[in-house]
Design a protein around this motif. Structure first.
Motif, PDB file in Angstrom:
ATOM      1  N   LYS A   1       3.371  -0.383   4.371  1.00  0.00           N
ATOM      2  CA  LYS A   1       3.317  -0.885   5.625  1.00  0.00           C
ATOM      3  C   LYS A   1       2.070  -0.845   6.316  1.00  0.00           C
ATOM      4  CE  LYS A   1       7.758  -0.366   7.478  1.00  0.00           C
ATOM      5  NZ  LYS A   1       8.917  -0.417   8.082  1.00  0.00           N
ATOM      6  N   GLU A   2       1.608   0.614   6.172  1.00  0.00           N
ATOM      7  CA  GLU A   2       0.414   0.831   6.888  1.00  0.00           C
ATOM      8  C   GLU A   2      -0.716  -0.044   6.134  1.00  0.00           C
ATOM      9  OE1 GLU A   2       2.691   3.069   5.572  1.00  0.00           O
ATOM     10  OE2 GLU A   2       3.518   3.903   7.617  1.00  0.00           O
ATOM     11  N   GLU A   3      -0.712  -0.246   4.855  1.00  0.00           N
ATOM     12  CA  GLU A   3      -1.749  -0.991   4.265  1.00  0.00           C
ATOM     13  C   GLU A   3      -1.667  -2.450   4.680  1.00  0.00           C
ATOM     14  OE1 GLU A   3      -2.640   0.471  -0.221  1.00  0.00           O
ATOM     15  OE2 GLU A   3      -0.718   0.097   0.285  1.00  0.00           O
ATOM     16  N   ILE A   4      -0.406  -2.910   4.745  1.00  0.00           N
ATOM     17  CA  ILE A   4      -0.412  -4.355   5.667  1.00  0.00           C
ATOM     18  C   ILE A   4      -1.094  -4.441   6.630  1.00  0.00           C
ATOM     19  CG2 ILE A   4       1.295  -5.826   6.390  1.00  0.00           C
ATOM     20  CD1 ILE A   4       3.210  -5.160   4.205  1.00  0.00           C
ATOM     21  N   LYS A   5      -0.684  -3.444   7.814  1.00  0.00           N
ATOM     22  CA  LYS A   5      -1.300  -3.518   9.147  1.00  0.00           C
ATOM     23  C   LYS A   5      -3.016  -3.388   8.738  1.00  0.00           C
ATOM     24  CE  LYS A   5      -1.643  -0.843  13.481  1.00  0.00           C
ATOM     25  NZ  LYS A   5      -1.178   0.586  14.040  1.00  0.00           N
ATOM     26  N   GLN A   6      -3.299  -2.518   8.211  1.00  0.00           N
ATOM     27  CA  GLN A   6      -4.746  -2.478   7.912  1.00  0.00           C
ATOM     28  C   GLN A   6      -5.337  -3.762   7.345  1.00  0.00           C
ATOM     29  OE1 GLN A   6      -6.819   0.276   8.725  1.00  0.00           O
ATOM     30  NE2 GLN A   6      -8.165  -1.222   8.793  1.00  0.00           N
ATOM     31  N   TYR A   7      -4.840  -4.347   6.473  1.00  0.00           N
ATOM     32  CA  TYR A   7      -5.238  -5.631   5.952  1.00  0.00           C
ATOM     33  C   TYR A   7      -5.372  -6.640   7.175  1.00  0.00           C
ATOM     34  CZ  TYR A   7      -5.187  -4.735   0.910  1.00  0.00           C
ATOM     35  OH  TYR A   7      -5.418  -4.197  -0.519  1.00  0.00           O
ATOM     36  N   VAL A   8      -4.333  -6.767   8.101  1.00  0.00           N
ATOM     37  CA  VAL A   8      -4.258  -7.915   8.878  1.00  0.00           C
ATOM     38  C   VAL A   8      -5.482  -7.217   9.895  1.00  0.00           C
ATOM     39  CG1 VAL A   8      -3.179  -8.667  11.067  1.00  0.00           C
ATOM     40  CG2 VAL A   8      -1.779  -8.314   8.706  1.00  0.00           C
ATOM     41  N   GLU A   9      -5.711  -6.245  10.337  1.00  0.00           N
ATOM     42  CA  GLU A   9      -6.959  -5.705  11.202  1.00  0.00           C
ATOM     43  C   GLU A   9      -8.267  -6.262  10.394  1.00  0.00           C
ATOM     44  OE1 GLU A   9      -6.603  -1.821  12.154  1.00  0.00           O
ATOM     45  OE2 GLU A   9      -4.739  -2.014  13.185  1.00  0.00           O
ATOM     46  N   ASN A  10      -8.148  -6.078   9.175  1.00  0.00           N
ATOM     47  CA  ASN A  10      -9.455  -6.124   8.600  1.00  0.00           C
ATOM     48  C   ASN A  10      -9.671  -7.796   8.588  1.00  0.00           C
ATOM     49  OD1 ASN A  10      -9.618  -3.751   8.108  1.00  0.00           O
ATOM     50  ND2 ASN A  10      -9.551  -3.643   5.754  1.00  0.00           N
ATOM     51  N   PHE A  11      -8.765  -8.694   8.363  1.00  0.00           N
ATOM     52  CA  PHE A  11      -8.965 -10.158   8.579  1.00  0.00           C
ATOM     53  C   PHE A  11      -9.628 -10.413   9.961  1.00  0.00           C
ATOM     54  CE2 PHE A  11      -6.186 -10.741   4.890  1.00  0.00           C
ATOM     55  CZ  PHE A  11      -7.057 -11.756   4.395  1.00  0.00           C
ATOM     56  N   ALA A  12      -9.010  -9.870  10.788  1.00  0.00           N
ATOM     57  CA  ALA A  12      -9.587 -10.006  12.196  1.00  0.00           C
ATOM     58  C   ALA A  12     -11.122  -9.616  12.438  1.00  0.00           C
ATOM     59  CB  ALA A  12      -8.600  -9.423  13.339  1.00  0.00           C
ATOM     60  N   LYS A  13     -11.397  -8.678  11.920  1.00  0.00           N
ATOM     61  CA  LYS A  13     -12.769  -7.686  12.014  1.00  0.00           C
ATOM     62  C   LYS A  13     -13.605  -8.703  11.305  1.00  0.00           C
ATOM     63  CE  LYS A  13     -11.214  -3.070  12.675  1.00  0.00           C
ATOM     64  NZ  LYS A  13     -11.137  -1.702  12.098  1.00  0.00           N
ATOM     65  N   GLY A  14     -13.150  -9.046  10.145  1.00  0.00           N
ATOM     66  CA  GLY A  14     -14.355 -10.107   9.213  1.00  0.00           C
ATOM     67  C   GLY A  14     -14.509 -11.164   9.705  1.00  0.00           C
ATOM     68  N   ALA A  15     -13.319 -11.920  10.529  1.00  0.00           N
ATOM     69  CA  ALA A  15     -13.554 -13.161  11.028  1.00  0.00           C
ATOM     70  C   ALA A  15     -14.509 -12.968  12.227  1.00  0.00           C
ATOM     71  CB  ALA A  15     -12.316 -13.621  11.769  1.00  0.00           C
ATOM     72  N   LYS A  16     -14.470 -11.827  12.914  1.00  0.00           N
ATOM     73  CA  LYS A  16     -15.382 -11.860  14.062  1.00  0.00           C
ATOM     74  C   LYS A  16     -16.728 -11.620  13.473  1.00  0.00           C
ATOM     75  CE  LYS A  16     -16.239 -11.130  18.288  1.00  0.00           C
ATOM     76  NZ  LYS A  16     -15.876 -12.266  19.288  1.00  0.00           N
ATOM     77  N   LEU A  17     -16.974 -11.155  12.530  1.00  0.00           N
ATOM     78  CA  LEU A  17     -18.431 -10.935  11.944  1.00  0.00           C
ATOM     79  C   LEU A  17     -18.902 -12.341  11.503  1.00  0.00           C
ATOM     80  CD1 LEU A  17     -18.232  -7.918   9.615  1.00  0.00           C
ATOM     81  CD2 LEU A  17     -19.007  -8.037  11.919  1.00  0.00           C
ATOM     82  N   VAL A  18     -17.988 -13.180  10.960  1.00  0.00           N
ATOM     83  CA  VAL A  18     -18.454 -14.474  10.503  1.00  0.00           C
ATOM     84  C   VAL A  18     -18.796 -15.175  11.916  1.00  0.00           C
ATOM     85  CG1 VAL A  18     -17.700 -16.542   9.783  1.00  0.00           C
ATOM     86  CG2 VAL A  18     -17.039 -14.606   8.398  1.00  0.00           C
TER      87      VAL A  18
END
Length: 678
Positions: free
Chosen positions: A142-159
């Motif tokens: 579940k910790e990995e799932i949370k990290q993946y979700v956060e990373n999607f948001a961070k990646g989208a912000k960079l785009v």
């Protein structure tokens, strides 16, 4: 100028973003160091130029190839945030100057579809690997799932900071990680991310909510979505028209999921079909019908109000224009056709359909090269991915050029030389252009091959190449030319097998072009790509077909994509083609093929013995007597380079099958590269 296909070339809103027309470039990955910077994971100028060329060609929306949000493959959008934002501006600005828009596709990667990365790319829960079913991929915490979700948001912000117009989430599609979460057949979790559909969709909901929180509600988020999985079982895909029990996502659940994704906040659904178990739906070879996913995708359009795109052998603008006009679809998605001809949309709008260089759906230049670790390109367009370095420029010195042989390689050399301004004379000994490709293009599933032939013939006429048919050039006739391209092709290999000199034994070219195979029982000697395609074509017509292959494997063609390979294997199985490997025909007599198979003790899938006893290093001979009303021999070709050897000189270039019989891609590329410097 009259605009053709007015509905296809009308603007469309995706959230607050307007795209100028309804053609979108599907994600076609750019991963090599020349095209994707290892330091910033932004596209290099050459990688960006690949996309910009498609925007200049009239594509309204560019969706870039997948970019990981986790560092499981050695690169990730979060690796160098400042460098990524800075370097991506060249791509964004270049596309925007054309009036087109850019979405960047973000991915959580492969899960059980990882290739050689077992344990590194986790699945939702422990499950067998696609490529090696003896391996079990680990489940995510579940910790990995949370990290993946956060990373999607961070990646989208960079785009967004880099000037991108939106992002696409990869993907509830093709059996990738997020698709594995959504499909109960793959998701064996027992916590809040497994079990009910609501739980299985939880990560999908959390991702778009996190992106909207980071980037604002007005930043568009598309979802790559497979409507139906077409999965019969692990590693087994269903072919069109086959009756089967769907183990993946079926229509009923798919429409519920589509509506849920709109409710969650996704602004577009970019749709196709399939899974890695049925990879040929997501990456359809020439054996799939045209627009193979369209009927399924239009079902989704009936239940959502956000824009819906469709991809998958979708290269017919008249069809796209009609279904868009009828409100059954919003966007025509094209991947490989835009690699073959980046100017296709401009040619569509001008009504110049005959000038569009067709994709032949071979996967050799795109997927084949990607999975060999090479730059993405295209079998019929060598300049793909090298738009500037391979651009054709006028020759400084105009020359008189001779092309001997009017096959694909010869015509490509003539085309390139003529574009550069040379005077080109092409001589072909038969009564038509095309060489062995004419035979290869005869099966009903090779309509794009036939279109490619027509395109080349039109190029010869439009470029005013001096073509002379029914003329075999001799050594004496090769003087007075500045450059000579010898494209004399190849001849089929023959067998001296007893009985193979009879009327019921045919070689591949004759079987494809001229001779109707009338018997019920047919033996194909040779299990290469051509032999298997002939077997499939005959079996589909109701013949009882057996393939005899001397080596240990069939379809052993270099560069053949797994999508093409897997579909052909499913087709041979569906049409009940018998395959006997490690076997030769000893003789053919009175309608019987006498065959010797060498049985060897190969390990089974669990790496254990298949037989109860050892067979020795030579194996065990196993005789077969196979009814054969007809035999078709397809065992390859031998180069016809006699004329080249007779006139060999610095200004004489040997190209195509005359140099080495391989495939269409090699013939076109060699001809292009030789002629671009002549």
């Amino acid at each position: 100028m009259t605009s053709h296909f007015t509905h296809l070339f009308s603007p469309l809103q995706i959230g607050p973003v307007e795209i100028p027309n309804r053609i979108a470039m599907m994600p076609m990955g750019v991963f090599s160091p020349r095209l994707l910077s290892p330091e910033t994971v932004a596209y290099t100028k050459e990688g960006a130029d690949y996309y910009i060329a498609r925007a200049k060609g009239g594509t309204g929306l560019i969706i870039t190839g997948l970019m990981p949000v986790v560092d499981n493959m050695g690169f990730c959008i979060l690796s160098n945030p400042e460098g990524y934002v800075k370097d991506m501006k060249y791509l964004m600005d270049g596309v925007h100057e054309t009036g087109s828009k850019v979405f960047v596709q973000l991915t959580s990667l492969t899960g059980r579809a990882n290739h050689g990365l077992t344990g590194i790319c986790p699945a939702p829960a422990p499950i067998q690997n696609v490529w090696d079913p003896t391996k079990i991929d680990r489940g995510m915490s579940k910790e990995e799932i949370k990290q993946y979700v956060e990373n999607f948001a961070k990646g989208a912000k960079l785009v967004q900071e880099a000037g991108g117009d939106g992002v696409e989430i990869h993907a509830v599609h093709e059996g990738y990680l997020l698709d594995q979460f959504v499909i109960s057949f793959f998701n064996r979790r027992t916590d809040e991310y497994g079990g009910s559909l609501e739980n299985r969709l939880r990560i999908i909901k959390e991702i778009v909510e996190a992106i909207k929180a980071a980037c604002g509600q007005d930043f568009p988020v598309s979802m790559r979505y497979s409507v139906k999985s077409y999965v019969k079982d692990f590693n087994r895909g269903a072919i069109p028209g086959e009756e089967f029990e769907e183990k993946g996502r079926d229509y009923e659940e798919s429409l519920i999921v589509a509506k849920k994704m709109e409710e969650f906040g996704y602004d577009m659904l970019n749709c196709d079909n399939g899974s890695y178990d049925s990879w040929f739906w997501a990456h359809p070879p020439m054996y799939m019908p045209k627009a193979c996913n369209l009927e399924d995708v239009m079902k989704v359009k009936e239940v959502v109000s956000i824009p819906v795109a469709c991809a998958g052998r979708f290269d017919e603008p008249d069809l796209a224009d009609r279904v868009i006009a009828e409100g059954k679809l919003d966007i025509m998605g094209m991947g490989r056709p835009l690699l073959a001809d980046p100017e296709a949309p401009n040619k569509y709008v001008e009504g110049r359909l005959a000038d569009v260089r067709p994709c032949i759906y071979c996967h050799q230049g795109c997927l084949g090269r990607i999975f060999q670790g090479k730059d993405i390109s295209c079998a019929v367009n060598p300049a793909c991915g090298r738009e500037k370095s391979y651009a054709l420029t006028p020759a400084e010195t105009k020359k008189r050029i001779l092309v001997i042989g009017g096959g694909i390689g010869g015509m490509e050399a003539a085309r390139v030389a003529a574009i550069r301004g040379h005077e080109v004379h092409l001589f072909e000994k038969t009564d038509q252009l095309g060489g062995v490709f004419v035979a290869a293009a005869t099966p009903d599933f090779k309509e794009d091959d036939r279109q490619l032939l027509a395109w080349y013939k039109k190029q010869m006429a439009d470029l005013k190449v001096h073509v002379q048919l029914n003329t075999e050039i001799t050594e004496a006739q090769t003087t007075n030319y500045d450059e000579i391209f010898v494209a004399t092709g190849a001849v089929e290999r023959r067998l001296n097998t007893p009985g193979f000199d009879g009327d019921h034994v045919t070689y591949a070219i004759e079987a494809l072009r001229e001779k109707e195979i009338t018997g019920t029982h047919v033996v194909i000697v040779g299990g290469g790509l051509t032999g298997c395609e002939i077997a499939y074509d005959l079996a589909k017509k109701g013949k009882k077909v057996t393939i005899i292959e001397a080596s240990e494997t069939i379809l052993n063609a270099f560069g053949l994509s797994a999508a093409n390979y897997n579909m052909m294997m499913e087709l041979l199985d569906y049409y009940q083609v018998t395959v006997i490997k490690n076997a030769v025909v000893d003789r053919y007599e009175a309608g019987i093929a006498y065959v010797t198979e060498t049985v060897k003790n190969y390990p089974n899938v669990a790496n254990r013995a298949q037989h109860m006893f050892a067979l020795g290093t030579q194996g065990l001979p196993k005789p077969h007597e196979i009814p054969a009303d007809d035999i078709v021999v397809s065992i390859g070709y031998t180069s016809d380079d006699a004329l080249y050897k007779a006139i060999e000189a610095d200004h004489v270039h040997l190209i195509g099958d005359a140099k080495k019989p391989t495939n269409v891609m090699d013939a076109i590329w060699a001809a292009y590269e030789e002629a671009m410097h002549a």
